[in-house]
Design a protein around this motif. Structure first.
Motif, short mmCIF file in Angstrom:
data_model
loop_
_atom_site.label_atom_id
_atom_site.label_comp_id
_atom_site.label_asym_id
_atom_site.label_seq_id
_atom_site.Cartn_x
_atom_site.Cartn_y
_atom_site.Cartn_z
N GLN A 46 14.84 21.57 40.83
CA GLN A 46 15.63 22.77 40.55
C GLN A 46 17.06 22.64 41.09
O GLN A 46 18.01 23.06 40.44
CB GLN A 46 14.95 24.00 41.15
CG GLN A 46 13.68 24.41 40.44
CD GLN A 46 13.88 24.61 38.94
OE1 GLN A 46 14.86 25.24 38.50
NE2 GLN A 46 12.99 24.06 38.14
N ARG A 47 17.19 22.04 42.28
CA ARG A 47 18.55 21.84 42.82
C ARG A 47 19.36 20.92 41.91
O ARG A 47 20.56 21.13 41.69
CB ARG A 47 18.48 21.24 44.23
CG ARG A 47 17.79 22.06 45.29
CD ARG A 47 18.54 23.34 45.64
NE ARG A 47 18.31 24.43 44.70
CZ ARG A 47 17.17 25.15 44.64
NH1 ARG A 47 16.16 24.88 45.46
NH2 ARG A 47 17.04 26.11 43.78
N ALA A 48 18.69 19.88 41.37
CA ALA A 48 19.38 18.94 40.48
C ALA A 48 19.79 19.62 39.17
O ALA A 48 20.90 19.42 38.67
CB ALA A 48 18.48 17.74 40.20
N LEU A 49 18.89 20.42 38.60
CA LEU A 49 19.19 21.11 37.34
C LEU A 49 20.36 22.08 37.51
O LEU A 49 21.24 22.17 36.65
CB LEU A 49 17.95 21.86 36.85
CG LEU A 49 16.73 21.01 36.47
CD1 LEU A 49 15.60 21.91 35.98
CD2 LEU A 49 17.07 19.98 35.39
N GLU A 50 20.33 22.81 38.62
CA GLU A 50 21.41 23.78 38.88
C GLU A 50 22.73 23.08 39.16
O GLU A 50 23.79 23.51 38.70
CB GLU A 50 21.02 24.68 40.06
CG GLU A 50 19.85 25.60 39.77
CD GLU A 50 19.30 26.26 41.02
OE1 GLU A 50 19.91 26.07 42.11
OE2 GLU A 50 18.27 26.95 40.93
N GLY A 51 22.67 21.98 39.92
CA GLY A 51 23.89 21.26 40.28
C GLY A 51 24.55 20.58 39.10
O GLY A 51 25.79 20.50 39.02
N LYS A 52 23.72 20.09 38.15
CA LYS A 52 24.26 19.37 37.00
C LYS A 52 24.38 20.25 35.76
O LYS A 52 24.84 19.79 34.72
CB LYS A 52 23.37 18.16 36.69
CG LYS A 52 23.34 17.13 37.82
CD LYS A 52 22.40 15.98 37.49
CE LYS A 52 22.37 14.97 38.64
NZ LYS A 52 21.44 13.84 38.38
N HIS A 53 23.89 21.51 35.87
CA HIS A 53 23.96 22.47 34.75
C HIS A 53 23.28 21.89 33.50
O HIS A 53 23.85 21.89 32.40
CB HIS A 53 25.41 22.85 34.44
CG HIS A 53 26.16 23.39 35.62
ND1 HIS A 53 25.91 24.63 36.16
CD2 HIS A 53 27.14 22.83 36.39
CE1 HIS A 53 26.71 24.83 37.20
NE2 HIS A 53 27.47 23.75 37.36
N ILE A 54 22.05 21.42 33.70
CA ILE A 54 21.28 20.86 32.59
C ILE A 54 19.92 21.55 32.50
O ILE A 54 19.51 22.25 33.43
CB ILE A 54 21.07 19.33 32.75
CG1 ILE A 54 20.37 19.03 34.09
CG2 ILE A 54 22.40 18.59 32.66
CD1 ILE A 54 20.02 17.57 34.29
N THR A 55 19.23 21.34 31.38
CA THR A 55 17.89 21.90 31.19
C THR A 55 16.83 20.90 31.65
O THR A 55 17.14 19.72 31.89
CB THR A 55 17.65 22.24 29.72
OG1 THR A 55 17.63 21.01 28.96
CG2 THR A 55 18.74 23.15 29.18
N ARG A 56 15.60 21.37 31.72
CA ARG A 56 14.50 20.50 32.13
C ARG A 56 14.35 19.32 31.17
O ARG A 56 14.02 18.21 31.59
CB ARG A 56 13.19 21.30 32.17
CG ARG A 56 12.00 20.58 32.79
CD ARG A 56 12.03 20.72 34.28
NE ARG A 56 10.90 20.11 34.94
CZ ARG A 56 10.35 20.60 36.05
NH1 ARG A 56 10.81 21.72 36.59
NH2 ARG A 56 9.34 20.00 36.63
N ALA A 57 14.58 19.56 29.90
CA ALA A 57 14.46 18.49 28.91
C ALA A 57 15.49 17.39 29.11
O ALA A 57 15.32 16.26 28.64
CB ALA A 57 14.60 19.06 27.50
N GLU A 58 16.58 17.71 29.83
CA GLU A 58 17.64 16.74 30.09
C GLU A 58 17.53 16.09 31.46
O GLU A 58 18.42 15.35 31.87
CB GLU A 58 19.00 17.43 29.97
CG GLU A 58 19.28 18.03 28.60
CD GLU A 58 20.53 18.90 28.59
OE1 GLU A 58 21.44 18.61 27.79
OE2 GLU A 58 20.60 19.85 29.40
N LEU A 59 16.44 16.37 32.17
CA LEU A 59 16.27 15.84 33.53
C LEU A 59 16.29 14.31 33.52
O LEU A 59 15.49 13.67 32.83
CB LEU A 59 14.92 16.31 34.09
CG LEU A 59 14.60 15.89 35.53
CD1 LEU A 59 15.52 16.59 36.51
CD2 LEU A 59 13.14 16.18 35.85
#
Length: 292
Positions: free
Chosen positions: A186-199
């Protein structure tokens, strides 16, 4: 269209298979060091050397069939339960607070529920696997023969020997495991402003590796107790231990606190690789199954 639950089960199965194939050699070394008489091995490398010398390199995959079937089922249950709890928590949060953000307590609770549910499968699967890993005289022809004989001679109680420490390990361990992974993702998604599909795969690997290490640091002594119970004689008259508390008493009497951390080294070496593989496989399968 693939339902969410079926998608979670199938994705978890992929994760479980990846976990077994990567982690099995490390696991057999861990179990041997945990359960061998004190002084049998001088460390991880000595254990590896003796297994190769006396049993050959294929010994590192003894008892793999049962984990491939069982761990695939175990991990599929874990992910199915944890994802269902996460969905329910999100719906509740949206209704009450107007946000789908999950708290740390909710993530831990989802993981703990998954671990407890998984224990029903994990306990007999790990019992059979450990019996296969530690046998040296060909007592069992294979995991099915092992399960059949234990069931026939000792009933369900014999098959589920070590269930209580397994449930305790899985409940607390999976709570820590999924909390750690989801927190980092979640920290990575929020920091990079991406969706789970783009993880990114690297993020999943790092979070999975960290979650695996956190899991074992939290529950390793419980796992030692479980292993001692599951390698003890199935004949009540020949048993060394009379239950979990007796294992704790005897281990502490023989080696103090250190006795509860025997075999930790191969476990911590295995953890990042096996769990990175688990989450990468799960995320990959989940992402691709979402297309259908």
């Amino acid at each position: 269209m693939v339902s969410d639950t079926l998608k979670d089960i199938l994705s978890g199965t992929f994760g479980g298979i990846a976990q077994v194939l990567v982690g099995q050699p490390f696991d057999i070394v861990k179990v041997r060091i945990q359960t061998a008489p004190h002084g049998t091995y001088n460390g991880v490398l000595d254990c590896v050397s003796k297994i190769v010398t006396h049993e050959g390199p294929f010994a590192f995959y003894k008892g793999t069939l049962m984990p491939l079937m069982g761990v695939g089922a175990c991990v599929s249950v874990q992910f199915a339960v944890v994802e269902e709890f996460k969905r329910r928590f999100r719906h509740a949060n949206e209704a009450r607070f107007g946000t789908s953000h999950l708290s740390d307590v909710q993530l831990y609770t989802a993981g703990a529920a998954a671990g407890i549910a998984n224990s029903v499968i994990a306990s007999p699967v790990e019992h059979i696997r450990i019996r296969m890993q530690t046998q040296r005289n060909g007592e069992f022809r294979g995991p099915i023969d092992c399960l059949s004989r234990i069931s026939r001679e000792h009933g369900l109680k014999g098959v589920f020997r070590g269930f209580f420490p397994t449930a305790l390990r899985e409940g607390h361990g999976m709570g820590v495991y999924f909390l750690t992974y989801e927190y980092m993702v979640q920290r990575a998604l929020e920091g990079k402003h991406i969706t789970r599909a783009e993880l990114p795969t690297t993020t999943s690997m790092i979070a999975g590796a960290t979650a695996g290490i956190a899991l074992w640091l939290m529950v390793y002594p419980i796992d030692v107790v479980k292993s001692c119970l599951q390698t003890d004689s199935l004949d009540p008259s020949k048993r060394q231990y009379h239950g979990s508390l007796d294992v704790i008493r005897q281990l502490y009497g023989r080696g103090g606190i250190k006795a509860f951390f025997r075999g930790l080294e191969p476990t911590l070496i295995r953890a990042p690789f096996a769990n990175a593989a688990t989450f990468v496989a799960f995320e990959w399968a989940s992402r691709n199954l979402s297309k259908y």
